[in-house]
Design a protein around this motif. Structure first.
Motif, short mmCIF file in Angstrom:
data_model
loop_
_atom_site.label_atom_id
_atom_site.label_comp_id
_atom_site.label_asym_id
_atom_site.label_seq_id
_atom_site.Cartn_x
_atom_site.Cartn_y
_atom_site.Cartn_z
N TYR A 306 -61.18 9.23 47.89
CA TYR A 306 -59.62 10.04 49.11
C TYR A 306 -58.64 10.37 48.89
O TYR A 306 -58.34 11.76 49.03
CB TYR A 306 -59.74 9.58 50.79
N ASP A 328 -73.53 6.61 56.29
CA ASP A 328 -72.34 5.99 57.11
C ASP A 328 -72.62 4.33 56.80
O ASP A 328 -73.79 3.94 57.32
CB ASP A 328 -71.91 5.69 58.04
N GLU A 340 -64.20 9.15 58.28
CA GLU A 340 -63.77 10.38 57.93
C GLU A 340 -63.50 10.86 56.69
O GLU A 340 -63.36 12.33 55.95
CB GLU A 340 -62.61 10.67 58.82
N LYS A 341 -62.97 9.48 56.06
CA LYS A 341 -62.70 10.25 54.94
C LYS A 341 -64.05 10.01 54.35
O LYS A 341 -63.54 10.89 52.94
CB LYS A 341 -61.83 8.11 54.15
N ARG A 343 -66.33 11.68 54.70
CA ARG A 343 -66.63 13.57 54.51
C ARG A 343 -65.63 14.29 54.16
O ARG A 343 -66.04 14.70 53.08
CB ARG A 343 -66.66 13.50 55.99
N TYR A 344 -64.48 13.68 53.88
CA TYR A 344 -63.54 13.85 52.94
C TYR A 344 -64.22 14.25 51.74
O TYR A 344 -63.80 15.47 51.32
CB TYR A 344 -62.55 13.14 53.22
N GLU A 355 -75.40 16.59 58.05
CA GLU A 355 -74.87 14.89 58.65
C GLU A 355 -76.14 14.87 59.04
O GLU A 355 -77.21 15.66 59.60
CB GLU A 355 -74.21 15.51 59.82
N TYR A 360 -72.04 8.62 61.59
CA TYR A 360 -70.45 7.44 61.73
C TYR A 360 -71.47 6.29 62.46
O TYR A 360 -72.24 5.56 62.06
CB TYR A 360 -69.83 8.14 62.70
#
Lengths: 448, 219
Positions: A306, A328, A340-341, A343-344, A355, A360
Motif C-alpha cells: 500500500y 480477507d 481498506e488497504k 482493497r487499495y 467483492e 472485510y
C-alpha cells in the motif's frame, strides 16, 4: 428431549494424540487441568464461563457449523461445551478418551478466527477459550503430531521447517542469483546494520516457495527500499507454538525475531503475506514478552505494498486484466484492520475487483489457519468438509465474474487451494506479490 | 397472614436487597481484583471510548450484524430486558412501598403499561424456553440451570400479574410475588443472571481489543 445425533464422520487417527493419551490417567489429567485453570487463567476465563447465557447466538458465526448443516457440535459454544465446560464440571477428572476428543476439536475444528467474538452479544472470546484447551492438551503432551513437529522444529532451529543454519543464506543466495538474471545489480542484502527494513518470512518460503523471496527481492530492489535480511536465526516470523499452546516456546521464537531486528538496528520489520505470523508478532507473542504493542514497528506485506503504491515507488505498467475477488484473512483484517488497504492495493494492481459476500471482518475463514492445516494430512477433509460455506461464497463471487482469488496469507492460500480443488470452484489463487511482480514496471531486462 | 406479609416485605426484603447489591459488588470487585492479580494487561488494553462504542452497538436493536440476522429474537430480547428492568422500578404499587418505608417517590408508569410489560416479560420467558427446547444449537448447550434461571425470572412477573388482577388467592399471591422477587434478587449475583453485571465488562474488553489493537468492528 434428545440430543442431536452424534457427528457421523469418523475422526482421523493421529499418532501424536494416540501416543499422548496412552500415557495419561485421570489423576494426571486432573493435575494438569486444574494447574492450567487455577494457575494460568484468571478473570477473563471466569467472566467468560460465568457470563455465557447459553443462547447459541455465536453459532452462525462459525464456518464449521454452517458447513455441517448447522450441527450444534460445531457451533463455537458447542465446542466449548464439549471441551472446557466438561473439564470444569468434572474438576479436571476427565478420561484420556475425553482428552482425545477435546484435542481433535480444539486443534482441528476451530481456526481461532474470532468471527464468533463478533456475533456473541457479550463479546466472549471463544478463540481464547479454545486456546486454553490447547494449552491443557499441550501440557498433557497430546498435541496432534504434525503441528507438534513444527513446534519441535521451532524449538530446535528457530524456524518452522527444519531449515538448517547453512541452508538459509544458501537459499537467499540462490534466489539472489536467479533474480540477477532479471536485474543484474540486484542484491539480497544480508546483515546490513542500520537498514530501514528487515524483511522476514515464514519457514515454508525458503523450504518450498523460494520464488516468493525472489519476488520480494525484485519489489524491494525496484522500489529502492533500504532493506536487509538476517543471515542468522530470527529470520522466521512464523509461530506454530502460539497455536499449540506452547507459550514459553512462542516467547523464545518472538524474542529471537525481535532481537534480531534490534541487532540489525532496523526501523521496522516488513513481513510477507502471512496471517498467523502477523498475529504472533502483533498480538500474541509481543504480549507474552510483556510488550503492549510490538517493540519494533511491524508492517504486514499488504500495508507495505500500500505504501509503495501510494508513494509511487512501484508503478504498475498494465493492470492485471482478469477480474479478481479478494479474501480477507482473519489475522490481518479482523486482527489488524487492513481491509481498506488491501482493497487499495487490489484496485491499484487489478482492473476489476469483485467483492465476495460477506467480506472485510465478516469474511468466512479459510479453515486452514489457527494451526489447523498444520495438523497435517490426517485432517485435510476436516478442513474441506468444514468449509463448504466458503466454497459457496467463492462460487457466488465467481458467478459475478471473478476468475482469480487473491489470498494475502499463506495459510489461507493453501487452505483455499484445497477447497477450490475439492469443490471444483475453478478460481486461480494468487498472492498480491504474484500480481505486483507480474504487472510492475521493472528496469529493462538485460540479456546475458 | 399479616405476620408473614410483614416478614417477607420487611426483614426478608432487607436481606434480599442487601445480598443482591452486596453480592454484585462482591462479584464485581473480586473479578477486578483477580484481573489485577493475574491479568493486569486487561487494564492496559481497556479503552473507554472503544468499550463504549461496542456496548452502544450491542444495546441498540438491529445495530449489529447478528441482531439483524435474528429480527424476532432481537425484538423479543430487547422488549424483554427493558420491561424486566423498567416495570418493577416504575410500578406504582412498588413506588408506594418505597414511599411508605423511605418517603422516596418518583413518577410511576400507568398501570396498564406496567401490566403489559409484565406480560412481555412472561412471553419473553416462554419464547426463550421454546428456543431452548426447539433450536438444536441452543438445546445442545442448555443445562438444567438455564431452566431454573428462566423460572426464577418468570416467577415474580407471573405472580405479580396474578396479584394485580386479583383473580385467585390474592393474599397468597402477593406473598408468593414478594418471595419470588426476593429469590430473583438473591440469584442475580450467584447465577448466570450475573451477566447483568459482567456483560458490560466482557463487551467493553472485546470492544477495546477490536478498536485499539485489531482495528476492526466487533458488531
Amino acid at each position: 428431549m434428545t440430543e442431536p445425533a452424534q457427528q457421523s464422520e469418523t475422526k482421523a487417527q493421529d499418532k501424536g494424540i494416540e501416543v499422548g493419551i496412552s500415557k495419561l490417567d485421570v489423576e494426571r489429567i486432573e493435575k494438569v487441568v486444574t494447574g492450567v485453570l487455577k494457575g494460568e487463567t484468571g478473570a477473563r476465563l471466569k467472566a467468560y464461563v460465568e457470563t455465557c447465557i447459553h443462547c447459541g447466538l455465536c453459532s452462525e458465526a462459525c464456518h464449521y457449523y454452517l458447513s455441517h448443516d448447522k450441527d450444534p457440535h460445531y457451533s463455537p459454544v458447542g465446542k466449548v461445551k464439549q471441551t472446557l465446560w466438561e473439564m470444569i464440571r468434572k474438576k479436571g477428572r476427565v478420561s484420556p478418551e475425553f482428552i482425545k476428543t477435546a484435542a481433535v476439536i480444539a486443534h482441528t475444528e476451530c481456526n481461532m478466527c474470532k468471527r464468533c467474538a463478533q456475533y456473541c452479544p457479550f463479546g466472549i472470546d471463544i478463540a481464547y477459550i479454545i486456546s486454553v484447551v490447547r494449552r491443557i492438551i499441550h501440557r498433557l503432551g497430546a498435541t496432534p503430531l504434525y503441528i507438534q513437529d513444527t513446534a519441535h522444529s521451532h524449538s530446535v532451529t528457530m524456524n518452522q521447517m527444519w531449515v538448517k543454519a547453512d541452508e538459509w543464506p544458501d537459499t537467499l543466495q540462490w534466489q539472489e542469483e536467479e533474480a540477477q538474471a532479471e536485474i543484474p545489480t540486484l542484491r539480497i542484502p544480508l546483515e546490513k546494520e542500520g537498514a530501514e527494513v528487515m524483511y522476514s518470512v515464514i519457514g515454508p518460503e525458503p523450504k518450498f516457495q523460494a520464488q516468493l523471496i525472489y519476488q520480494a527481492a525484485i519489489i524491494m530492489d525496484v522500489a529502492g527500499v533500504n532493506w536487509t535480511m538476517p543471515a542468522t536465526i530470527g529470520w522466521d516470523n512464523s509461530d506454530m507454538a502460539m497455536y499449540t499452546g506452547d507459550n514459553e516456546l512462542m516467547g523464545r521464537i518472538k524474542r529471537t525475531h525481535f532481537e534480531t531486528a534490534a541487532r540489525l538496528k532496523v526501523k521496522k520489520i516488513v513481513m510477507g503475506e502471512c496471517g498467523h505470523a502477523f498475529r504472533s508478532v502483533y498480538d500474541m507473542g509481543n504480549r507474552w514478552l510483556g510488550w503492549k504493542m510490538p517493540p519494533i514497528r511491524i508492517v504486514h506485506a499488504i500495508e507495505f505494498y500500500y505504501d509503495l503504491l501510494k508513494e509511487g515507488r512501484i508503478k504498475i505498467v498494465k493492470k492485471f486484466d482478469q477480474p479478481v475477488t479478494l479474501h480477507d484473512p482473519c489475522n490481518v483484517v479482523r486482527g489488524g484492520g487492513l481491509g481498506e488497504k488491501s482493497r487499495y492495493v487490489a484496485n491499484a494492481i487489478c482492473e476489476k475487483v469483485i467483492e465476495m459476500v460477506p467480506n472485510y471482518e465478516h469474511n468466512y475463514c479459510c479453515c486452514a489457519g489457527g494451526g489447523v492445516i498444520n495438523c497435517g494430512p490426517p485432517y485435510k477433509m476436516t478442513r474441506v468438509n468444514g468449509n463448504r460455506v466458503k466454497a459457496e461464497q467463492l462460487f457466488s463471487a465467481k458467478t459475478k465474474g471473478a476468475k482469480v482469488l487473491i489470498a494475502p496469507c499463506h495459510n489461507c492460500h493453501s487452505g483455499l487451494h484445497d477447497i477450490v480443488h475439492h469443490y471444483g470452484v475453478g478460481l486461480d489463487i494468487k498472492f498480491f506479490a504474484d500480481i505486483i511482480y507480474a504487472c510492475m514496471e521493472k528496469p529493462e531486462a538485460t540479456e546475458a | 397472614m399479616v405476620d408473614v406479609y410483614t416478614f417477607v416485605s420487611g426483614p426478608l426484603a432487607w436481606a434480599a436487597f442487601t445480598i443482591c447489591i452486596g453480592g454484585c459488588l462482591y462479584r464485581l470487585i473480586s473479578l477486578i481484583v483477580l484481573a489485577y492479580k493475574k491479568e493486569r494487561f486487561i487494564f492496559t488494553y481497556m479503552s473507554f471510548s472503544y468499550g463504549l462504542r461496542s456496548i452502544v452497538h450491542w444495546i441498540t436493536p438491529f445495530a449489529t450484524e447478528n441482531w439483524r440476522r435474528h429480527p424476532v429474537l432481537t425484538v423479543v430480547t430487547f422488549a424483554f430486558h427493558i420491561s424486566l428492568v423498567i416495570a418493577p422500578i416504575f410500578l406504582l404499587s412498588h413506588i408506594v412501598l418505597w414511599e411508605e418505608a423511605w418517603d422516596l417517590r418518583w413518577p410511576a408508569l400507568p398501570d396498564a403499561l406496567a401490566d403489559t410489560m409484565a406480560v412481555i416479560v412472561i412471553a419473553g420467558c416462554i419464547f426463550f424456553l421454546v428456543r431452548r427446547l426447539k433450536l438444536p444449537e441452543v438445546q445442545f448447550v442448555t443445562t438444567a440451570s438455564d431452566y431454573v434461571i428462566l423460572a426464577i425470572v418468570a416467577a415474580p412477573f407471573v405472580t405479580g400479574f396474578l396479584a394485580y388482577h386479583q383473580w385467585v388467592a390474592y393474599p397468597y399471591m402477593v406473598i408468593a410475588h414478594i418471595i419470588s422477587g426476593e429469590v430473583m434478587l438473591v440469584a442475580i449475583p450467584f447465577t448466570r443472571l450475573s451477566h447483568m453485571v459482567f456483560s458490560p465488562l466482557t463487551r467493553a474488553y472485546m470492544g477495546s481489543e477490536f478498536g485499539k489493537v485489531r482495528m476492526a468492528r466487533d458488531w
